[in-house]
Scaffold this motif. Structure first.
Motif, PDB file in Angstrom:
ATOM      1  N   MET A 156      26.718  37.632  63.266  1.00 12.18           N
ATOM      2  CA  MET A 156      28.099  37.157  63.273  1.00 12.18           C
ATOM      3  C   MET A 156      28.725  37.325  61.908  1.00 12.18           C
ATOM      4  N   ALA A 157      29.998  37.679  61.953  1.00  9.44           N
ATOM      5  CA  ALA A 157      30.711  38.070  60.745  1.00  9.44           C
ATOM      6  C   ALA A 157      30.600  37.018  59.641  1.00  9.44           C
ATOM      7  N   HIS A 158      30.869  35.792  59.958  1.00  3.19           N
ATOM      8  CA  HIS A 158      30.969  34.775  58.905  1.00  3.19           C
ATOM      9  C   HIS A 158      29.615  34.480  58.261  1.00  3.19           C
ATOM     10  N   GLU A 159      28.522  34.809  58.961  1.00  2.96           N
ATOM     11  CA  GLU A 159      27.203  34.642  58.338  1.00  2.96           C
ATOM     12  C   GLU A 159      26.801  35.901  57.567  1.00  2.96           C
ATOM     13  N   GLN A 160      27.065  37.049  58.194  1.00  9.33           N
ATOM     14  CA  GLN A 160      26.740  38.337  57.581  1.00  9.33           C
ATOM     15  C   GLN A 160      27.438  38.474  56.226  1.00  9.33           C
ATOM     16  N   PHE A 161      28.652  37.942  56.172  1.00  6.79           N
ATOM     17  CA  PHE A 161      29.477  38.118  54.983  1.00  6.79           C
ATOM     18  C   PHE A 161      29.395  36.917  54.048  1.00  6.79           C
ATOM     19  N   LYS A 162      28.459  36.018  54.328  1.00  6.07           N
ATOM     20  CA  LYS A 162      28.469  34.720  53.641  1.00  6.07           C
ATOM     21  C   LYS A 162      28.416  34.841  52.111  1.00  6.07           C
ATOM     22  N   THR A 163      27.591  35.751  51.612  1.00  3.75           N
ATOM     23  CA  THR A 163      27.479  35.920  50.164  1.00  3.75           C
ATOM     24  C   THR A 163      28.829  36.271  49.546  1.00  3.75           C
ATOM     25  N   CYS A 164      29.525  37.190  50.192  1.00  2.00           N
ATOM     26  CA  CYS A 164      30.807  37.631  49.634  1.00  2.00           C
ATOM     27  C   CYS A 164      31.884  36.552  49.819  1.00  2.00           C
ATOM     28  N   ILE A 165      31.868  35.869  50.971  1.00  3.63           N
ATOM     29  CA  ILE A 165      32.824  34.765  51.180  1.00  3.63           C
ATOM     30  C   ILE A 165      32.630  33.694  50.101  1.00  3.63           C
ATOM     31  N   ASP A 166      31.377  33.344  49.848  1.00  5.78           N
ATOM     32  CA  ASP A 166      31.095  32.327  48.828  1.00  5.78           C
ATOM     33  C   ASP A 166      31.566  32.791  47.443  1.00  5.78           C
ATOM     34  N   ALA A 167      31.339  34.057  47.149  1.00  9.20           N
ATOM     35  CA  ALA A 167      31.775  34.592  45.848  1.00  9.20           C
ATOM     36  C   ALA A 167      33.296  34.565  45.735  1.00  9.20           C
ATOM     37  N   CYS A 168      33.972  34.873  46.824  1.00 10.60           N
ATOM     38  CA  CYS A 168      35.447  34.846  46.826  1.00 10.60           C
ATOM     39  C   CYS A 168      35.969  33.422  46.641  1.00 10.60           C
ATOM     40  N   ASN A 169      35.373  32.476  47.344  1.00 12.81           N
ATOM     41  CA  ASN A 169      35.810  31.090  47.197  1.00 12.81           C
ATOM     42  C   ASN A 169      35.557  30.574  45.777  1.00 12.81           C
ATOM     43  N   ALA A 170      34.391  30.904  45.222  1.00 12.17           N
ATOM     44  CA  ALA A 170      34.064  30.471  43.861  1.00 12.17           C
ATOM     45  C   ALA A 170      35.012  31.104  42.842  1.00 12.17           C
ATOM     46  N   CYS A 171      35.351  32.357  43.064  1.00 13.38           N
ATOM     47  CA  CYS A 171      36.247  33.064  42.142  1.00 13.38           C
ATOM     48  C   CYS A 171      37.658  32.480  42.234  1.00 13.38           C
ATOM     49  N   ALA A 172      38.128  32.215  43.446  1.00  8.91           N
ATOM     50  CA  ALA A 172      39.463  31.616  43.609  1.00  8.91           C
ATOM     51  C   ALA A 172      39.531  30.267  42.904  1.00  8.91           C
ATOM     52  N   ASP A 173      38.487  29.480  43.064  1.00 10.26           N
ATOM     53  CA  ASP A 173      38.411  28.166  42.413  1.00 10.26           C
ATOM     54  C   ASP A 173      38.479  28.314  40.887  1.00 10.26           C
ATOM     55  N   ALA A 174      37.692  29.230  40.362  1.00 15.29           N
ATOM     56  CA  ALA A 174      37.663  29.449  38.906  1.00 15.29           C
ATOM     57  C   ALA A 174      39.009  29.955  38.388  1.00 15.29           C
ATOM     58  N   CYS A 175      39.633  30.853  39.132  1.00 16.24           N
ATOM     59  CA  CYS A 175      40.935  31.397  38.721  1.00 16.24           C
ATOM     60  C   CYS A 175      42.005  30.308  38.760  1.00 16.24           C
ATOM     61  N   ASP A 176      42.014  29.512  39.829  1.00 11.00           N
ATOM     62  CA  ASP A 176      43.004  28.436  39.939  1.00 11.00           C
ATOM     63  C   ASP A 176      42.836  27.441  38.797  1.00 11.00           C
ATOM     64  N   HIS A 177      41.588  27.091  38.500  1.00  9.98           N
ATOM     65  CA  HIS A 177      41.342  26.166  37.395  1.00  9.98           C
ATOM     66  C   HIS A 177      41.758  26.792  36.067  1.00  9.98           C
ATOM     67  N   CYS A 178      41.448  28.052  35.890  1.00 10.01           N
ATOM     68  CA  CYS A 178      41.769  28.740  34.630  1.00 10.01           C
ATOM     69  C   CYS A 178      43.278  28.794  34.413  1.00 10.01           C
ATOM     70  N   SER A 179      44.043  29.061  35.454  1.00  6.78           N
ATOM     71  CA  SER A 179      45.506  29.163  35.288  1.00  6.78           C
ATOM     72  C   SER A 179      46.082  27.828  34.813  1.00  6.78           C
ATOM     73  N   THR A 180      45.609  26.742  35.400  1.00  3.25           N
ATOM     74  CA  THR A 180      46.092  25.415  34.994  1.00  3.25           C
ATOM     75  C   THR A 180      45.665  25.082  33.567  1.00  3.25           C
ATOM     76  N   ALA A 181      44.405  25.365  33.243  1.00  2.00           N
ATOM     77  CA  ALA A 181      43.891  25.080  31.902  1.00  2.00           C
ATOM     78  C   ALA A 181      44.609  25.927  30.860  1.00  2.00           C
ATOM     79  N   CYS A 182      44.907  27.184  31.177  1.00  2.00           N
ATOM     80  CA  CYS A 182      45.640  28.058  30.249  1.00  2.00           C
ATOM     81  C   CYS A 182      47.013  27.467  29.919  1.00  2.00           C
ATOM     82  N   LEU A 183      47.666  26.902  30.934  1.00  2.84           N
ATOM     83  CA  LEU A 183      49.007  26.334  30.729  1.00  2.84           C
ATOM     84  C   LEU A 183      48.983  25.153  29.768  1.00  2.84           C
TER      85      LEU A 183
END
Lengths: 110, 110, 110, 110
Positions: A1-28
């Motif tokens: 199933m897609a969501h399991e097969q792709f789990k590594t990449c989904i997790d990496a995307c979620n972690a990256c989005a979190d880090a980017c969102d935090h970084c934008s606020t901290a930069c400000l």
């Protein structure tokens, strides 16, 4: 199933989005915010495309691989910009971006 | 820092969005898809609001708590609809929705 | 049909998201960017919730009215912050936010 | 300014996202919903990427052109699938997708 097969990449995307969102606020909140303009702009772009890519993969979209190929480019650019700044949040974001770019490139090649 | 303080709820939102996105796609492939209409519609709504809430929290938005309060309502409704269907993806989604609703209610009360 | 019935509010949300996105970028290029931190943060929040609300309405979501009620609050806050700054993009954004808040309140009351 | 320069394409993206969101909901209410699975899935993908592209352009992102090039491919695929179905919402969506694909290709080439 897609969501399991792709789990590594989904997790990496979620972690990256979190880090980017935090970084934008901290930069400000940095004293040298004037220098952080491109970092903030790329953080916003990168967080948005990473969350979108997670959704495409979780739905098993026929465009998952192609979107991940594009997402990898945004992550790469954001990671390189973040790496130029010494703030902890920028360095952490650079690492998350590099890991996500690698996971997305693997997805794109699959 | 916001993205660490809120980590439990961010993780619950990402997991719920993933489960909802997967459930909507799996519902579309069921024989009884006609019966799954509201489940699919709520899955789409719920995935979108969960990803948005994750972003608000990761940025430490002043609207994080208020948005989580709203997000909890969508998760609740989606979880109740999913729970009515016996498909594995619906049951898994119902559980993810309940956990996210609880995490979001905690955030909203903080 | 939902997407026609809600057209006024969808258009207001799209216009507000556009104005907020433009304002955030323009703020980052101002000399006094340090003063624009909250404006930028609210622009990002507001653009995201407006685009989400447009999607909910276009899909005729059962949560359209409730989401618009929340969206109106974010638009209100963003519009008030923007109105404090004399930059043209802030003033234009303030107006788009006010119009969107009004359209969203009408939707929420319907 | 970016958001004015790109206005034609932003408007096409918003109109396409609206049409896709409406089409997905309307498809779920059709008697032959079983046949509409790919149409619904592509509607969801297309609405999401169109709203993202509108945001990138409104912010004047350095990735605007590249993202529009990708967005055009999703619009093209969604439009071709919609065109195969005789429902009014599918035909209207097919037209919105074609117009958006064309606007995005122009952006990508600029």
């Amino acid at each position: 199933m897609a969501h399991e097969q792709f789990k590594t990449c989904i997790d990496a995307c979620n972690a990256c989005a979190d880090a980017c969102d935090h970084c934008s606020t901290a930069c400000l909140q940095e004293d040298d915010v004037k220098m952080m303009g491109r970092c903030i702009a790329l953080d916003i772009d990168c967080a948005a495309i990473c969350r979108l890519a997670a959704g495409y993969m979780a739905r098993g979209s026929e465009f998952s691989a192609a979107l991940c190929g594009f997402c990898a480019q945004v992550c790469e650019a954001c990671g390189q910009e973040c790496a130029r700044h010494q703030h902890d949040h920028c360095q952490a974001c650079a690492q998350a971006c590099r890991q996500c770019a690698e996971a997305c490139r693997s997805m794109a090649a699959s």
